[in-house]
Design a protein around this motif. Structure first.
Motif, PDB file in Angstrom:
ATOM      1  N   ALA A   1       8.033 -14.378  -8.535  1.00 38.57           N
ATOM      2  CA  ALA A   1       8.810 -13.140  -8.717  1.00 38.57           C
ATOM      3  C   ALA A   1       9.249 -12.504  -7.399  1.00 38.57           C
ATOM      4  O   ALA A   1       9.696 -11.359  -7.386  1.00 38.57           O
ATOM      5  CB  ALA A   1       8.033 -12.125  -9.549  1.00 38.57           C
ATOM      6  N   ILE A   2       9.162 -13.223  -6.293  1.00 34.60           N
ATOM      7  CA  ILE A   2       9.616 -12.679  -5.012  1.00 34.60           C
ATOM      8  C   ILE A   2      11.110 -12.383  -5.046  1.00 34.60           C
ATOM      9  O   ILE A   2      11.577 -11.376  -4.494  1.00 34.60           O
ATOM     10  CB  ILE A   2       9.280 -13.647  -3.855  1.00 34.60           C
ATOM     11  CG1 ILE A   2       7.769 -13.639  -3.577  1.00 34.60           C
ATOM     12  CG2 ILE A   2      10.038 -13.269  -2.581  1.00 34.60           C
ATOM     13  CD1 ILE A   2       7.337 -14.619  -2.508  1.00 34.60           C
ATOM     14  N   CYS A   3      11.881 -13.242  -5.729  1.00 30.07           N
ATOM     15  CA  CYS A   3      13.333 -13.023  -5.801  1.00 30.07           C
ATOM     16  C   CYS A   3      13.640 -11.738  -6.554  1.00 30.07           C
ATOM     17  O   CYS A   3      14.624 -11.049  -6.258  1.00 30.07           O
ATOM     18  CB  CYS A   3      14.025 -14.211  -6.447  1.00 30.07           C
ATOM     19  SG  CYS A   3      13.531 -14.542  -8.151  1.00 30.07           S
ATOM     20  N   PHE A   4      12.811 -11.384  -7.549  1.00 29.49           N
ATOM     21  CA  PHE A   4      13.021 -10.154  -8.300  1.00 29.49           C
ATOM     22  C   PHE A   4      12.689  -8.933  -7.444  1.00 29.49           C
ATOM     23  O   PHE A   4      13.446  -7.965  -7.379  1.00 29.49           O
ATOM     24  CB  PHE A   4      12.144 -10.120  -9.552  1.00 29.49           C
ATOM     25  CG  PHE A   4      12.444 -11.173 -10.573  1.00 29.49           C
ATOM     26  CD1 PHE A   4      13.644 -11.851 -10.578  1.00 29.49           C
ATOM     27  CD2 PHE A   4      11.510 -11.494 -11.538  1.00 29.49           C
ATOM     28  CE1 PHE A   4      13.926 -12.824 -11.525  1.00 29.49           C
ATOM     29  CE2 PHE A   4      11.771 -12.462 -12.495  1.00 29.49           C
ATOM     30  CZ  PHE A   4      12.977 -13.129 -12.489  1.00 29.49           C
ATOM     31  N   GLN A   5      11.536  -8.961  -6.833  1.00 27.55           N
ATOM     32  CA  GLN A   5      11.002  -7.785  -6.169  1.00 27.55           C
ATOM     33  C   GLN A   5      11.538  -7.571  -4.750  1.00 27.55           C
ATOM     34  O   GLN A   5      11.644  -6.435  -4.292  1.00 27.55           O
ATOM     35  CB  GLN A   5       9.468  -7.872  -6.120  1.00 27.55           C
ATOM     36  CG  GLN A   5       8.807  -7.934  -7.491  1.00 27.55           C
ATOM     37  CD  GLN A   5       9.111  -6.700  -8.325  1.00 27.55           C
ATOM     38  OE1 GLN A   5       9.273  -5.604  -7.806  1.00 27.55           O
ATOM     39  NE2 GLN A   5       9.189  -6.883  -9.644  1.00 27.55           N
ATOM     40  N   LYS A   6      11.868  -8.667  -4.063  1.00 23.95           N
ATOM     41  CA  LYS A   6      12.285  -8.530  -2.663  1.00 23.95           C
ATOM     42  C   LYS A   6      13.667  -9.153  -2.409  1.00 23.95           C
ATOM     43  O   LYS A   6      14.646  -8.460  -2.250  1.00 23.95           O
ATOM     44  CB  LYS A   6      11.222  -9.144  -1.749  1.00 23.95           C
ATOM     45  CG  LYS A   6       9.884  -8.400  -1.804  1.00 23.95           C
ATOM     46  CD  LYS A   6       8.860  -8.986  -0.850  1.00 23.95           C
ATOM     47  CE  LYS A   6       7.541  -8.214  -0.921  1.00 23.95           C
ATOM     48  NZ  LYS A   6       6.525  -8.770   0.002  1.00 23.95           N
ATOM     49  N   SER A   7      13.712 -10.479  -2.398  1.00 24.79           N
ATOM     50  CA  SER A   7      14.988 -11.142  -2.130  1.00 24.79           C
ATOM     51  C   SER A   7      14.880 -12.625  -2.459  1.00 24.79           C
ATOM     52  O   SER A   7      13.838 -13.245  -2.223  1.00 24.79           O
ATOM     53  CB  SER A   7      15.386 -10.987  -0.662  1.00 24.79           C
ATOM     54  OG  SER A   7      16.513 -11.805  -0.356  1.00 24.79           O
ATOM     55  N   GLU A   8      15.958 -13.185  -2.986  1.00 25.15           N
ATOM     56  CA  GLU A   8      15.982 -14.620  -3.245  1.00 25.15           C
ATOM     57  C   GLU A   8      15.906 -15.427  -1.958  1.00 25.15           C
ATOM     58  O   GLU A   8      15.534 -16.607  -1.962  1.00 25.15           O
ATOM     59  CB  GLU A   8      17.243 -15.007  -4.018  1.00 25.15           C
ATOM     60  CG  GLU A   8      18.559 -14.833  -3.281  1.00 25.15           C
ATOM     61  CD  GLU A   8      19.119 -13.418  -3.359  1.00 25.15           C
ATOM     62  OE1 GLU A   8      20.273 -13.229  -2.942  1.00 25.15           O
ATOM     63  OE2 GLU A   8      18.396 -12.517  -3.834  1.00 25.15           O
ATOM     64  N   LEU A   9      16.255 -14.788  -0.831  1.00 30.07           N
ATOM     65  CA  LEU A   9      16.195 -15.475   0.458  1.00 30.07           C
ATOM     66  C   LEU A   9      14.757 -15.745   0.894  1.00 30.07           C
ATOM     67  O   LEU A   9      14.521 -16.550   1.803  1.00 30.07           O
ATOM     68  CB  LEU A   9      16.918 -14.648   1.519  1.00 30.07           C
ATOM     69  CG  LEU A   9      18.407 -14.388   1.253  1.00 30.07           C
ATOM     70  CD1 LEU A   9      19.006 -13.537   2.361  1.00 30.07           C
ATOM     71  CD2 LEU A   9      19.173 -15.702   1.118  1.00 30.07           C
ATOM     72  N   LEU A  10      13.798 -15.079   0.250  1.00 29.14           N
ATOM     73  CA  LEU A  10      12.382 -15.285   0.560  1.00 29.14           C
ATOM     74  C   LEU A  10      11.728 -16.284  -0.392  1.00 29.14           C
ATOM     75  O   LEU A  10      10.515 -16.514  -0.315  1.00 29.14           O
ATOM     76  CB  LEU A  10      11.631 -13.951   0.499  1.00 29.14           C
ATOM     77  CG  LEU A  10      12.116 -12.871   1.469  1.00 29.14           C
ATOM     78  CD1 LEU A  10      11.355 -11.574   1.231  1.00 29.14           C
ATOM     79  CD2 LEU A  10      11.955 -13.325   2.911  1.00 29.14           C
ATOM     80  N   CYS A  11      12.501 -16.880  -1.268  1.00 33.96           N
ATOM     81  CA  CYS A  11      11.981 -17.843  -2.241  1.00 33.96           C
ATOM     82  C   CYS A  11      11.297 -19.005  -1.521  1.00 33.96           C
ATOM     83  O   CYS A  11      11.864 -19.574  -0.575  1.00 33.96           O
ATOM     84  CB  CYS A  11      13.120 -18.364  -3.117  1.00 33.96           C
ATOM     85  SG  CYS A  11      12.616 -19.687  -4.261  1.00 33.96           S
ATOM     86  N   PRO A  12      10.087 -19.384  -1.947  1.00 34.57           N
ATOM     87  CA  PRO A  12       9.397 -20.515  -1.301  1.00 34.57           C
ATOM     88  C   PRO A  12      10.090 -21.852  -1.530  1.00 34.57           C
ATOM     89  O   PRO A  12       9.753 -22.833  -0.872  1.00 34.57           O
ATOM     90  CB  PRO A  12       8.008 -20.487  -1.959  1.00 34.57           C
ATOM     91  CG  PRO A  12       8.203 -19.789  -3.260  1.00 34.57           C
ATOM     92  CD  PRO A  12       9.258 -18.768  -2.999  1.00 34.57           C
ATOM     93  N   CYS A  13      11.055 -21.884  -2.448  1.00 30.12           N
ATOM     94  CA  CYS A  13      11.797 -23.124  -2.734  1.00 30.12           C
ATOM     95  C   CYS A  13      13.183 -23.113  -2.088  1.00 30.12           C
ATOM     96  O   CYS A  13      14.072 -23.865  -2.499  1.00 30.12           O
ATOM     97  CB  CYS A  13      11.947 -23.310  -4.240  1.00 30.12           C
ATOM     98  SG  CYS A  13      10.421 -23.235  -5.182  1.00 30.12           S
ATOM     99  N   LYS A  14      13.390 -22.248  -1.115  1.00 25.36           N
ATOM    100  CA  LYS A  14      14.728 -21.996  -0.588  1.00 25.36           C
ATOM    101  C   LYS A  14      15.363 -23.180   0.137  1.00 25.36           C
ATOM    102  O   LYS A  14      16.554 -23.151   0.457  1.00 25.36           O
ATOM    103  CB  LYS A  14      14.696 -20.794   0.349  1.00 25.36           C
ATOM    104  CG  LYS A  14      13.831 -21.015   1.604  1.00 25.36           C
ATOM    105  CD  LYS A  14      13.802 -19.765   2.467  1.00 25.36           C
ATOM    106  CE  LYS A  14      12.916 -19.969   3.699  1.00 25.36           C
ATOM    107  NZ  LYS A  14      12.855 -18.752   4.530  1.00 25.36           N
TER     108      LYS A  14
END
Length: 268
Positions: free
Chosen positions: A52-65
């Motif tokens: 849920a990092i993309c929801f709460q912070k940013s999709e740029l922080l996604c571990p699968c980026k």
């Protein structure tokens, strides 16, 4: 102009053939129209980890980026129109399509594709096309895209010389109906690509808009995005004439969502 097809099929068969028929119809209006067929099974897309990092912070922080999902999204943003295509697998979209939607689920929170024309194509050997269409409709509506329409094809009844599947076998009337639908929807898609006019939201659109607005009470990233877009106190994602009944409905929905959101924020 360019059209991007996002295909959930692991093969280039029925769904692919229908999309090519749509392209051929579009070329009758503009021979230079570009058509890119992106097959998700050939793309590197990692499974969502549910952090849920993309929801709460940013999709740029996604571990699968480090996979291809962001480059696919950029293709979608740059396209003049999009076709989402999936065969029916177990009365749902394919696993490849579901994975794609999972990884872009933050678009339900921050609608980067707002107003983008989109067409849904569903193929099946029998049943399930309505269920798949409804799911994809909910998805593109939640992403605030402009749904132009859909093409649903029962393959054994549409494609000649195809092995029958039980009672489903080639039918000239079904084929003619499918051809008429493809020609009609291709014309609508082409006209929509050349228009600057925004769609008039339905009651469903207004209901969904207000439900999605509730995310501003649970995510600072969403609140900032919606504030920057001017959507927090708006009637819809973009300025458009809305009749009094829909406007009243929207105001009632907004008040209910605001009441619920404030309770969630205060923890009561």
């Amino acid at each position: 102009m360019n059209v991007l097809v996002i295909s959930g099929s692991p093969r280039r068969k029925d769904s692919y053939l229908i999309c090519m028929e749509i392209w051929n119809e579009l070329k009758k209006y503009d021979s230079e129209i570009e058509f890119e067929y992106l097959q998700l099974s050939q793309s590197n897309i990692s499974e969502c980890r549910g952090c849920a990092i993309c929801f709460q912070k940013s999709e740029l922080l996604c571990p699968c980026k480090d996979d291809e999902i962001q480059s696919i999204k950029e293709k979608m943003k740059n396209a003049d129109a999009i076709i989402l295509s999936s065969p029916v697998y177990a009365y749902q979209v394919t696993g490849q399509m579901k994975l794609f939607i999972d990884r872009l689920s933050y678009l339900f929170h921050r609608q980067e594709l707002c107003g983008k024309p989109v067409l849904i194509v569903v193929t099946t050997d029998g049943g399930g096309s309505k269920q798949v269409y409804k799911y994809l409709k909910m998805t593109v509506s939640g992403w605030a895209m402009d749904l132009v329409g859909d093409v649903q094809i029962i393959s054994p009844m549409y494609f000649e010389n195809r092995e029958p599947k039980g009672v489903f076998k080639f039918n000239k009337r079904v084929y003619a109906k499918g051809q008429k639908r493809i020609k009609s929807i291709a014309k609508k898609l082409y006209e929509k690509m050349g228009q600057s006019n925004k769609k008039v939201p339905t009651f469903y659109d207004i209901f969904l808009f207000n439900c999605l607005r509730s995310k501003i009470y649970t995510s600072d990233a969403d609140r900032t995005y919606w504030k920057d877009k001017g959507w927090i106190d708006a009637s819809y994602f973009f300025d458009v004439d809305i009749n009094p009944a829909k406007r009243f409905f929207g105001k009632v929905m907004k008040r209910l969502i605001d009441m619920l959101g404030k309770k969630i924020s205060s923890g009561t």
